[in-house]
Design a protein around this motif. Structure first.
Motif, mmCIF file in Angstrom:
data_model
loop_
_atom_site.group_PDB
_atom_site.id
_atom_site.type_symbol
_atom_site.label_atom_id
_atom_site.label_comp_id
_atom_site.label_asym_id
_atom_site.label_seq_id
_atom_site.Cartn_x
_atom_site.Cartn_y
_atom_site.Cartn_z
ATOM 1 N N TRP A 150 -22.077 26.294 24.190
ATOM 2 C CA TRP A 150 -23.451 26.594 24.587
ATOM 3 C C TRP A 150 -23.660 28.093 24.830
ATOM 4 O O TRP A 150 -24.578 28.695 24.284
ATOM 5 C CB TRP A 150 -23.756 25.801 25.871
ATOM 6 C CG TRP A 150 -25.175 25.939 26.341
ATOM 7 C CD1 TRP A 150 -25.655 26.826 27.248
ATOM 8 C CD2 TRP A 150 -26.287 25.166 25.903
ATOM 9 N NE1 TRP A 150 -26.995 26.661 27.435
ATOM 10 C CE2 TRP A 150 -27.424 25.636 26.614
ATOM 11 C CE3 TRP A 150 -26.453 24.125 24.978
ATOM 12 C CZ2 TRP A 150 -28.695 25.094 26.430
ATOM 13 C CZ3 TRP A 150 -27.719 23.600 24.825
ATOM 14 C CH2 TRP A 150 -28.817 24.083 25.532
ATOM 15 N N PHE A 151 -22.767 28.680 25.617
ATOM 16 C CA PHE A 151 -22.978 30.084 26.002
ATOM 17 C C PHE A 151 -22.544 31.095 24.944
ATOM 18 O O PHE A 151 -23.033 32.209 24.919
ATOM 19 C CB PHE A 151 -22.267 30.393 27.326
ATOM 20 C CG PHE A 151 -22.922 29.711 28.493
ATOM 21 C CD1 PHE A 151 -24.211 30.087 28.899
ATOM 22 C CD2 PHE A 151 -22.287 28.677 29.160
ATOM 23 C CE1 PHE A 151 -24.827 29.441 29.960
ATOM 24 C CE2 PHE A 151 -22.900 28.028 30.221
ATOM 25 C CZ PHE A 151 -24.177 28.400 30.623
ATOM 26 N N HIS A 152 -21.615 30.709 24.111
ATOM 27 C CA HIS A 152 -21.141 31.668 23.099
ATOM 28 C C HIS A 152 -21.651 31.357 21.708
ATOM 29 O O HIS A 152 -21.145 31.886 20.722
ATOM 30 C CB HIS A 152 -19.609 31.730 23.099
ATOM 31 C CG HIS A 152 -19.061 32.239 24.389
ATOM 32 N ND1 HIS A 152 -18.448 31.416 25.300
ATOM 33 C CD2 HIS A 152 -19.081 33.483 24.957
ATOM 34 C CE1 HIS A 152 -18.087 32.116 26.360
ATOM 35 N NE2 HIS A 152 -18.467 33.384 26.185
ATOM 36 N N GLY A 178 -19.561 24.163 27.641
ATOM 37 C CA GLY A 178 -19.988 25.466 28.156
ATOM 38 C C GLY A 178 -19.705 26.569 27.152
ATOM 39 O O GLY A 178 -20.564 27.425 26.882
ATOM 40 N N ASP A 179 -18.520 26.527 26.580
ATOM 41 C CA ASP A 179 -18.108 27.549 25.614
ATOM 42 C C ASP A 179 -19.031 27.539 24.389
ATOM 43 O O ASP A 179 -19.492 28.588 23.927
ATOM 44 C CB ASP A 179 -16.653 27.255 25.200
ATOM 45 C CG ASP A 179 -16.078 28.393 24.402
ATOM 46 O OD1 ASP A 179 -16.231 29.552 24.836
ATOM 47 O OD2 ASP A 179 -15.495 28.125 23.319
#
Lengths: 190, 169
Positions: A64-66, A61-62
């Motif tokens: 991918w989103f950042h 998630g980290d």
């Protein structure tokens, strides 16, 4: 005394009550012991497997989103592999535990396997969870607050956990494994 | 799938029908009453767990014997940590009463207890009248190995009994 005579003496006790059984307590005890042992094993498995997948999801998630560097997918992949490995180990252990031992030799092999599994598990916790977890926590605390006393407390707790697991291995699991292997050797030798 | 109540009933039938078999092992593998209680608990748990796996391919007595034997040999005194502070399952007075009845039985137990765990299992099987073939299947070793061990055990027991007789004379 001849052996047949010994057997007659032995057979005499077949009709003698040796103990009285408290039946009500017996069923309660069995239920409580089985549910307790299952609860702790389940808790351990769920915690370990769950935390591996949780860490993997966080890392993915980290990244991918950042728009972080894709290199972060590597530790996520490692966490997923670790989670899958633990799932497979769990189902293997369950299958092995449910199998009924047809002979004493089978039963000893199973007990040796279970003890080796516990030893492996304890060593895994120590190397892959306890020490890295406390290390990471200590670094985060230091970077965020620079409170040395918190870092020292964490180090002490980590050391206690480390030596606690070492003590458990030394005091219980390893001698048990050794004793079981010794029994197997006696059983096999002519 | 077996219902829990059904499993409980069958378990209690097994225990009541074969308790003397279990008690022999308890007495041969655990010496203090507290430990005997622990071993008895452990055997009961293993028996209870084994019920769904029992398909009736062997006699109930053989099944119970196998579970009891396997549990007793692998048992150690670890169970203390599980003690729950409840009333003990076994009441002490009855074992005292039984052993008071025949000193020779006490002597026999003493000899069994002095053996290593494997010889102890073999002696119990032998005294309970199992054949070499059955012992071989229960222990997972060859019949010839069983034969060698049994003849050594018998010889030792007979020699010990001679010592007792000569001491009495």
């Amino acid at each position: 005394m001849k052996f047949d005579e010994m057997k007659k003496i032995w057979d005499k006790q077949n009709n003698e009550p040796m103990y009285a059984i408290n039946e009500n307590t017996l069923i309660q005890m069995i239920r409580s012991r089985i549910s307790k042992s299952n609860f702790f094993l389940k808790l351990y498995d769920v915690a370990m497997i769950g935390s591996s997948f949780f860490v993997a999801i966080l890392l993915i998630g980290d990244t991918w989103f950042h728009d972080e560097s894709p290199i972060q997918y590597i530790p996520a992949g490692v966490a997923i592999i670790l989670g899958i490995y633990m799932l497979v180990e769990r189902s293997r252990r369950k299958r092995k535990e449910q199998a009924f031992s047809q002979s004493l030799l089978d039963s000893l092999d199973q007990a040796i396997w279970s003890t080796a599994y516990l030893i492996r598990k304890a060593e895994t916790i120590m190397l892959w969870y306890v020490l890295p977890l406390f290390g990471a926590l200590a670094i985060s605390v230091w970077l965020m607050s620079e409170k040395i006393w918190v870092v020292i407390c964490l180090a002490i707790v980590a050391l206690f956990s480390y030596f606690g697991i070492l003590w458990e291995l030394k005091r219980w699991h390893r001698p048990r494994k050794k004793a079981l292997i010794h029994l197997k050797t006696i059983l096999m030798q002519e | 799938m077996m219902q829990k109540a059904e499993q409980d009933n069958l378990f209690l039938n097994w225990i009541n029908g074969y308790k003397n078999l279990i008690f022999k092992f308890v007495r041969a593998y655990a010496f203090e009453l507290e430990d005997q209680d622990d071993l008895f608990q452990e055997i009961c748990i293993q028996l209870w767990r084994s019920i769904p796996g029992y398909r009736g391919e062997s006699a109930v007595s053989t099944w119970i014997y196998r579970v009891t034997l396997n549990t007793s040999v692998a048992w150690t005194r670890k169970e203390k940590k599980y003690r729950e502070g409840k009333a003990p399952l076994l009441e002490a007075h009855t074992i005292q009463k039984a052993s008071d009845q025949d000193d020779r039985l006490d002597w026999l137990y003493k000899q069994v207890i002095e053996m290593d765990k494997i010889d102890r299992a073999l002696t119990l099987l032998l005294l309970d009248g199992f054949s070499y073939k059955e012992m071989s299947s229960m222990l997972g070793i060859s019949e010839s190995n069983v034969g060698v061990k049994i003849s050594r055990i018998k010889k030792k027991l007979i020699e010990k009994s001679k010592e007792i007789i000569s001491d009495e004379v």
